[in-house]
Design a protein around this motif. Structure first.
Motif, short mmCIF file in Angstrom:
data_model
loop_
_atom_site.label_atom_id
_atom_site.label_comp_id
_atom_site.label_asym_id
_atom_site.label_seq_id
_atom_site.Cartn_x
_atom_site.Cartn_y
_atom_site.Cartn_z
N PRO A 108 11.14 5.93 -29.17
CA PRO A 108 9.81 6.51 -29.38
C PRO A 108 8.80 5.78 -28.48
CG PRO A 108 10.90 6.08 -31.48
CD PRO A 108 11.72 5.40 -30.42
N GLU A 109 8.05 6.55 -27.68
CA GLU A 109 7.19 5.91 -26.67
C GLU A 109 6.03 5.16 -27.31
OE1 GLU A 109 5.98 8.52 -23.53
OE2 GLU A 109 4.84 6.96 -22.49
N ASN A 110 5.42 5.72 -28.34
CA ASN A 110 4.27 5.07 -29.01
C ASN A 110 4.33 5.13 -30.54
OD1 ASN A 110 2.56 4.34 -26.67
ND2 ASN A 110 2.56 6.55 -26.31
N MET A 119 6.23 4.22 -32.99
CA MET A 119 6.62 3.13 -33.89
C MET A 119 5.76 1.88 -33.72
SD MET A 119 10.75 3.30 -33.98
CE MET A 119 11.61 4.51 -35.00
N LYS A 120 4.74 1.98 -32.89
CA LYS A 120 3.86 0.84 -32.68
C LYS A 120 3.00 0.58 -33.92
CE LYS A 120 4.17 1.39 -27.70
NZ LYS A 120 3.57 1.91 -26.44
N LEU A 121 2.44 -0.60 -33.98
CA LEU A 121 1.72 -1.04 -35.19
C LEU A 121 0.61 -0.10 -35.62
CD1 LEU A 121 1.66 -4.89 -34.96
CD2 LEU A 121 1.38 -3.62 -37.10
N GLY A 166 14.36 1.01 -31.60
CA GLY A 166 13.06 0.89 -32.29
C GLY A 166 12.10 0.07 -31.43
N HIS A 167 10.91 0.63 -31.20
CA HIS A 167 9.95 -0.01 -30.29
C HIS A 167 8.55 0.17 -30.84
CE1 HIS A 167 8.19 -1.28 -26.46
NE2 HIS A 167 7.39 -0.23 -26.53
N THR A 168 7.87 -0.81 -31.21
CA THR A 168 8.21 -2.22 -31.29
C THR A 168 7.53 -2.80 -32.51
OG1 THR A 168 8.01 -4.37 -30.11
CG2 THR A 168 6.29 -2.75 -29.69
N VAL A 216 9.92 -8.35 -30.93
CA VAL A 216 8.70 -8.90 -30.32
C VAL A 216 8.63 -8.39 -28.89
CG1 VAL A 216 7.58 -11.01 -29.49
CG2 VAL A 216 8.58 -10.94 -31.80
N ASN A 217 7.43 -7.92 -28.50
CA ASN A 217 7.20 -7.34 -27.19
C ASN A 217 6.15 -8.15 -26.42
OD1 ASN A 217 7.74 -5.17 -25.35
ND2 ASN A 217 5.84 -4.11 -25.97
N GLU A 218 6.48 -8.56 -25.21
CA GLU A 218 5.48 -9.11 -24.27
C GLU A 218 4.73 -10.33 -24.79
OE1 GLU A 218 2.98 -5.79 -23.17
OE2 GLU A 218 4.63 -4.75 -22.17
N THR A 230 15.10 -1.46 -20.45
CA THR A 230 14.51 -0.72 -21.57
C THR A 230 13.41 0.29 -21.24
OG1 THR A 230 13.06 -2.63 -21.93
CG2 THR A 230 15.05 -2.48 -23.31
N GLU A 231 12.76 0.15 -20.06
CA GLU A 231 11.63 1.06 -19.78
C GLU A 231 11.57 1.40 -18.30
OE1 GLU A 231 7.94 -0.48 -21.43
OE2 GLU A 231 8.93 -1.18 -23.25
N LEU A 232 12.72 1.66 -17.71
CA LEU A 232 12.79 1.79 -16.25
C LEU A 232 11.93 2.93 -15.70
CD1 LEU A 232 14.16 0.95 -13.55
CD2 LEU A 232 16.04 2.50 -14.15
N VAL A 289 15.15 5.05 -19.28
CA VAL A 289 14.02 5.35 -18.40
C VAL A 289 12.81 5.70 -19.26
CG1 VAL A 289 15.33 6.02 -16.35
CG2 VAL A 289 14.81 7.75 -18.09
N TRP A 290 11.61 5.37 -18.75
CA TRP A 290 10.41 5.48 -19.58
C TRP A 290 9.76 6.86 -19.44
CZ3 TRP A 290 10.15 2.97 -23.71
CH2 TRP A 290 8.96 2.81 -24.43
N GLY A 291 10.52 7.88 -19.85
CA GLY A 291 10.02 9.24 -19.84
C GLY A 291 10.99 10.19 -19.17
C1 XIL Z 1 2.96 2.70 -22.95
C2 XIL Z 1 3.07 4.19 -23.18
O1 XIL Z 1 3.96 4.73 -22.23
C3 XIL Z 1 1.72 4.85 -23.07
O2 XIL Z 1 1.81 6.21 -23.46
C4 XIL Z 1 0.70 4.14 -23.94
O3 XIL Z 1 -0.57 4.67 -23.71
C5 XIL Z 1 0.68 2.64 -23.66
O4 XIL Z 1 1.99 2.13 -23.81
N1 XIL Z 1 5.29 -1.75 -22.08
C6 XIL Z 1 5.70 -1.27 -23.30
C7 XIL Z 1 5.46 0.14 -23.67
O5 XIL Z 1 6.40 -1.99 -24.03
O6 XIL Z 1 5.26 0.31 -25.04
C8 XIL Z 1 4.29 0.71 -22.90
O7 XIL Z 1 4.21 2.10 -23.21
C9 XIL Z 1 4.42 0.45 -21.42
C10 XIL Z 1 4.49 -1.00 -21.14
#
Ligand code: XIL
Length: 348
Positions: free
Chosen positions: A80-82, A84-86, A117-119, A163-165, A272-274, A302-304
């Motif tokens: 899920p791109e966004n 599952m975020k907080l 699951g992210h993140t 944990v991310n970044e 994870t997000e190529l 790939v990221w999309g």
């Molecule tokens: C990005 C999404 O792709 C965008 O739609 C959103 O606006 C911002 O976040 N690192 C990450 C991802 O771990 O969650 C981010 O995704 C890109 C950078």
């Protein structure tokens, strides 16, 4: 009568033995993964070496058949791109909202795909209530969030980006964030809580700009993972976001060195997000070959799906164009997955 009985029994035994013999054949040439994996697709080609090929998915596009046709055909892992975020899952403290994330997880499971699951904890995409907490109240909220989200999805997630970044660019020091200000041990506290919440999920640390081995940030993450492994802090995988472009150039076979060194600590590694600025086919193929060369590289996401779906759409960094047509990078990735010198990734 007796004879036919014996014959029947013998035939039955032979059938059983034949079945056992088939079961003993090593799986190296079989195609693991979901039955939906078709030959001539990214997921189908990746499955030949026991790996997955995934994409980020956004819930708002699941009603678009042009989008879902490609996502369903080509990929067997979904992030899920966004959703599952907080800010999405706990917009008010203690009130969890899973509507959008559930749509993606349900779609993935219905279509035989696994989910990353992210993140769980990230300095960005935080709801206001969380930003106003500190010290022990924030620590408690972090653990409560992990428990709330992971128990909802218990048993349905292949791997969590716990944990991310958490590290800063340049120096490789910890990133200054509200989480960091609760104390250095916030990351290990998160991983311990995550293991308890869903013991079946792989637990990953995920970051960007950690692809080049010599960079200070890579070295800091490596030192943390080595320390966790040495002290028994539960961690199973490291995610390399791999957002490549002029700001973070792909550097020859350096990614392979990095993946190998992390894998040697006893963790899986995952891309994870190529996405790659302008999607040069040779660079895409090189990234695939780096993963294939490392047995503990479990798969690539790939990221999309199509360029216009990308968070970097202006850089046209993905494998499909706006018409849903396969780009040269797609062909290069498929070819590398099929013909690269791959090590096999073991399941587990
Ligand atoms: C990005 C999404 O792709 C965008 O739609 C959103 O606006 C911002 O976040 N690192 C990450 C991802 O771990 O969650 C981010 O995704 C890109 C950078």
């Amino acid at each position: 009568m007796e004879f036919r009985k014996v014959l029947g029994l013998t035939t039955g035994l032979l059938g059983l033995l034949a079945g056992l013999a088939v079961a003993e054949i090593p799986q190296a040439n079989a195609t693991p993964g979901p039955p939906g994996n078709k030959p001539g697709t990214l997921a189908g080609a990746a499955a030949h070496s026991g790996r997955y090929f995934g994409t980020a998915v956004t819930a708002s596009k699941l009603g678009d058949p042009a989008y879902t046709t490609i996502a369903n055909r080509e990929f067997d892992m979904v992030t899920p791109e966004n959703e599952m975020k907080l800010d999405a899952t706990e917009p008010r403290q203690g009130q969890f909202v899973f509507t959008a994330a559930d749509r993606i997880v349900d779609w993935a499971v219905e279509n035989g795909k696994r989910v990353r699951g992210h993140t769980l904890l990230w300095h960005a995409a935080q709801p206001g209530w969380l930003q106003s907490l500190s010290s022990s109240a924030l620590r408690q909220a972090m653990t409560d969030h992990i428990n709330g989200v992971m128990s909802h999805y218990k048993g349905r997630i292949y791997a969590w980006d716990v944990v991310n970044e958490a590290f800063a660019d340049g120096t490789g020091a910890r990133r200054n964030s509200n989480f960091q200000r609760t104390g250095d041990d916030w990351i290990e506290a998160a991983f311990r809580a995550a293991r308890a919440a869903d013991p079946a999920a792989k637990l990953c640390y995920n970051d960007y700009n950690i692809e080049n081995w010599a960079s200070a940030k890579t070295q800091s993450v490596y030192a943390m993972v080595a320390d966790f492994r040495a002290r028994g802090v539960p961690i199973d995988c490291v995610g390399f976001q791999a957002h490549f472009g002029s700001g973070n150039p792909y550097d020859g076979s350096d990614l392979r060195t990095t993946l190998r060194n992390f894998a040697a600590l006893g963790v899986d590694v995952q891309i994870t997000e190529l996405d790659i600025q302008a999607a040069p086919p040779a660079t895409y193929a090189a990234v695939v070959n780096d993963c294939l060369a490392v047995p503990r590289c479990a798969g690539i996401t790939v990221w999309g799906v199509r360029d216009p779906d990308s968070w970097r759409s202006g850089e046209t960094p993905l494998l499909f164009d706006g018409n849903g047509d396969k780009k040269p990078a797609y062909t290069a990735v498929l070819h590398a997955l099929r013909h690269g010198h791959h090590s096999h990734h073991g399941h587990g």
